[in-house]
Design a protein around this motif. Structure first.
Motif, PDB file in Angstrom:
ATOM      1  N   ALA A   1       0.839  -1.206   0.000  1.00 50.44           N
ATOM      2  CA  ALA A   1       0.000   0.000   0.000  1.00 50.44           C
ATOM      3  C   ALA A   1       0.868   1.247   0.000  1.00 50.44           C
ATOM      4  O   ALA A   1       0.574   2.223  -0.715  1.00 50.44           O
ATOM      5  CB  ALA A   1      -0.926  -0.012   1.220  1.00 50.44           C
TER       6      ALA A   1
ATOM      7  N   GLY B   1       1.219   6.325  -7.058  1.00 50.71           N
ATOM      8  CA  GLY B   1       0.183   7.306  -7.358  1.00 50.71           C
ATOM      9  C   GLY B   1       0.703   8.727  -7.341  1.00 50.71           C
ATOM     10  O   GLY B   1       0.349   9.548  -8.196  1.00 50.71           O
TER      11      GLY B   1
ATOM     12  N   PHE C   1       1.003   3.953  -2.952  1.00 50.24           N
ATOM     13  CA  PHE C   1       0.810   5.373  -2.652  1.00 50.24           C
ATOM     14  C   PHE C   1       1.897   6.199  -3.344  1.00 50.24           C
ATOM     15  O   PHE C   1       1.618   7.237  -3.951  1.00 50.24           O
ATOM     16  CB  PHE C   1       0.856   5.586  -1.136  1.00 50.24           C
TER      17      PHE C   1
ATOM     18  N   LEU D   1      -2.659  13.651  -3.941  1.00 52.13           N
ATOM     19  CA  LEU D   1      -3.228  12.799  -2.893  1.00 52.13           C
ATOM     20  C   LEU D   1      -4.335  11.915  -3.454  1.00 52.13           C
ATOM     21  O   LEU D   1      -4.412  10.724  -3.134  1.00 52.13           O
ATOM     22  CB  LEU D   1      -3.766  13.663  -1.754  1.00 52.13           C
ATOM     23  N   ARG D   2      -5.186  12.479  -4.290  1.00 53.77           N
ATOM     24  CA  ARG D   2      -6.263  11.689  -4.883  1.00 53.77           C
ATOM     25  C   ARG D   2      -5.698  10.584  -5.773  1.00 53.77           C
ATOM     26  O   ARG D   2      -6.192   9.451  -5.751  1.00 53.77           O
ATOM     27  CB  ARG D   2      -7.183  12.603  -5.698  1.00 53.77           C
ATOM     28  N   SER D   3      -4.675  10.906  -6.562  1.00 55.56           N
ATOM     29  CA  SER D   3      -4.049   9.903  -7.422  1.00 55.56           C
ATOM     30  C   SER D   3      -3.435   8.778  -6.591  1.00 55.56           C
ATOM     31  O   SER D   3      -3.560   7.604  -6.928  1.00 55.56           O
ATOM     32  CB  SER D   3      -2.968  10.562  -8.289  1.00 55.56           C
ATOM     33  N   ALA D   4      -2.771   9.142  -5.483  1.00 51.75           N
ATOM     34  CA  ALA D   4      -2.137   8.147  -4.627  1.00 51.75           C
ATOM     35  C   ALA D   4      -3.177   7.242  -3.971  1.00 51.75           C
ATOM     36  O   ALA D   4      -3.023   6.011  -3.938  1.00 51.75           O
ATOM     37  CB  ALA D   4      -1.283   8.833  -3.572  1.00 51.75           C
ATOM     38  N   LEU D   5      -4.250   7.845  -3.442  1.00 53.05           N
ATOM     39  CA  LEU D   5      -5.295   7.049  -2.785  1.00 53.05           C
ATOM     40  C   LEU D   5      -6.006   6.146  -3.782  1.00 53.05           C
ATOM     41  O   LEU D   5      -6.392   5.016  -3.445  1.00 53.05           O
ATOM     42  CB  LEU D   5      -6.304   7.983  -2.108  1.00 53.05           C
ATOM     43  N   ARG D   6      -6.176   6.613  -5.003  1.00 50.09           N
ATOM     44  CA  ARG D   6      -6.808   5.779  -6.021  1.00 50.09           C
ATOM     45  C   ARG D   6      -5.980   4.534  -6.303  1.00 50.09           C
ATOM     46  O   ARG D   6      -6.527   3.425  -6.421  1.00 50.09           O
ATOM     47  CB  ARG D   6      -7.010   6.585  -7.309  1.00 50.09           C
TER      48      ARG D   6
ATOM     49  N   VAL E   1      -3.919   3.086  -4.236  1.00 49.60           N
ATOM     50  CA  VAL E   1      -4.016   2.212  -3.061  1.00 49.60           C
ATOM     51  C   VAL E   1      -5.334   1.447  -3.086  1.00 49.60           C
ATOM     52  O   VAL E   1      -5.372   0.237  -2.785  1.00 49.60           O
ATOM     53  CB  VAL E   1      -3.889   3.033  -1.764  1.00 49.60           C
ATOM     54  N   LEU E   2      -6.419   2.125  -3.451  1.00 50.71           N
ATOM     55  CA  LEU E   2      -7.721   1.462  -3.497  1.00 50.71           C
ATOM     56  C   LEU E   2      -7.766   0.383  -4.573  1.00 50.71           C
ATOM     57  O   LEU E   2      -8.320  -0.704  -4.355  1.00 50.71           O
ATOM     58  CB  LEU E   2      -8.827   2.498  -3.741  1.00 50.71           C
TER      59      LEU E   2
END
Length: 350
Positions: free
Chosen positions: A302, A309, A306, A321-326, A328-329
């Protein structure tokens, strides 16, 4: 300063800051001067936004500019690589003036008449930005595919040794598959390009005058006076070796010096995939087992996803941050599904 005005002010300030970094890294004086002028223009625009905010909110404290983490990363890349090789990254930062690297600046028709052989076909050369992006995707593929494999086998209740062996096999198989596919792809593309260049060589040998006229017409279509284009074309084609290089670039859109190395592409694919695929295996290599190994493997992957992303945001220009969380998801979803399927199969077999 708040709201849209603050966003616009910050964007202009950051653009000016980056323009100066690009100018400092640019070896060509003409291009360097362009980015210095763009920096001045961005600073002036930022000043207008600041004045507008000050008039709307008298007595409001002035904001102090500090570049974002993404801008700092781009600046560090500019310390090591020329701006032309980082064009995709700079475009994602919404910088202007980048068409100067595509050979599209300087003429009415949008294409400058080359004044040296080095300028001809410069827009066809591959960029480092593409290589960086390919490396990031290679690591991402290795991370997600091997995490899914490891969690699937672990979910089935296999012992540490079996999980480690399966993960190692997945790493090797995936890396070899990626390398083989990349080799075949680049090899086939290179053979096609070599065939096209060979045809061009034959036409140049048999019909030199016609080839010179074709090249002149290409330049004329881009806004150059026909007689001037003919003079330059004849001068370029007077030397057979250089003539083939020019025709390959201008008529075929190819750079004979940069057709791609199949072995280099295969090696890069192998290394990047393996670099990502080894991360989920680290806890098992450290002799951990059971739930602790699975949880640590998922956590380490993860963190790596991150980082992937965040890296991809350099090319997409999206929120980091949105790219990284995407990422990870996506990786977490694939790993969770694999674990659940492995658990169900393990229960069914037992």
């Amino acid at each position: 300063m708040t709201g849209p005005g603050l966003d616009s002010w910050y964007h202009e300030k950051e653009s000016a800051w980056l323009y100066r970094r690009v100018a400092a890294a640019e070896p060509d004086a003409h291009k360097r001067r362009l980015f210095e002028q763009l920096a001045v223009a961005a600073e002036e625009q930022a000043g207008k936004w600041q004045q507008s905010a000050a008039s709307n909110r008298a007595g409001a404290p002035q904001r102090v500019f500090s570049p974002s983490a993404r801008a700092r990363i781009v600046a560090r890349l500019l310390e090591r690589f020329e701006p032309s090789s980082l064009r995709p990254v700079l475009a994602a930062m919404k910088l202007r003036g980048l068409s100067i690297y595509s050979g599209l600046a300087g003429s009415i028709a949008g294409h400058a008449m080359p004044t040296s052989l080095a300028e001809v076909g410069a827009r066809h050369r591959s960029t480092l930005g593409g290589s960086l992006r390919a490396a990031v995707f290679g690591v991402n593929d290795g991370l997600i595919s091997n995490l899914s494999l490891v969690l699937g086998v672990a979910g089935a209740g296999a012992a540490r040794g079996y999980v480690l062996m399966s993960g190692a096999a997945g790493l090797l198989a995936g890396a070899l598959s990626m390398a083989a596919g990349e080799y075949v792809s680049v090899r086939s593309q290179r053979e096609m390009y070599e065939y096209q260049i060979a045809l061009e060589r034959e036409e140049l040998r048999e019909y030199p005058d016609e080839e010179a006229e074709e090249l002149a017409l290409i330049y004329q279509a881009r806004g150059v006076d026909l007689e001037q284009a003919r003079a330059v074309s004849r001068a370029l084609l007077a030397q057979p070796d250089k003539a083939l290089d020019v025709l390959s670039r201008e008529e075929l859109g190819l750079n004979p010096d940069d057709l791609g190395s199949p072995w280099r592409a295969a090696s890069a694919s192998f290394v990047t995939f393996a670099a990502g695929a080894v991360i989920p295996l680290i806890p098992f290599l450290a002799r951990l087992a059971g739930t602790a190994a699975v949880m640590l493997s998922a956590a380490m992957t993860a963190v790596a996803l991150f980082a992937v992303g965040l890296s991809l945001s350099l090319f997409t220009g999206r929120d980091a941050l949105r790219s990284a969380l995407r990422m990870v998801l996506i990786g977490g979803g694939a790993g969770t599904l694999s674990f659940l399927v492995g658990r169900a199969l393990g229960v069914a077999i037992s």
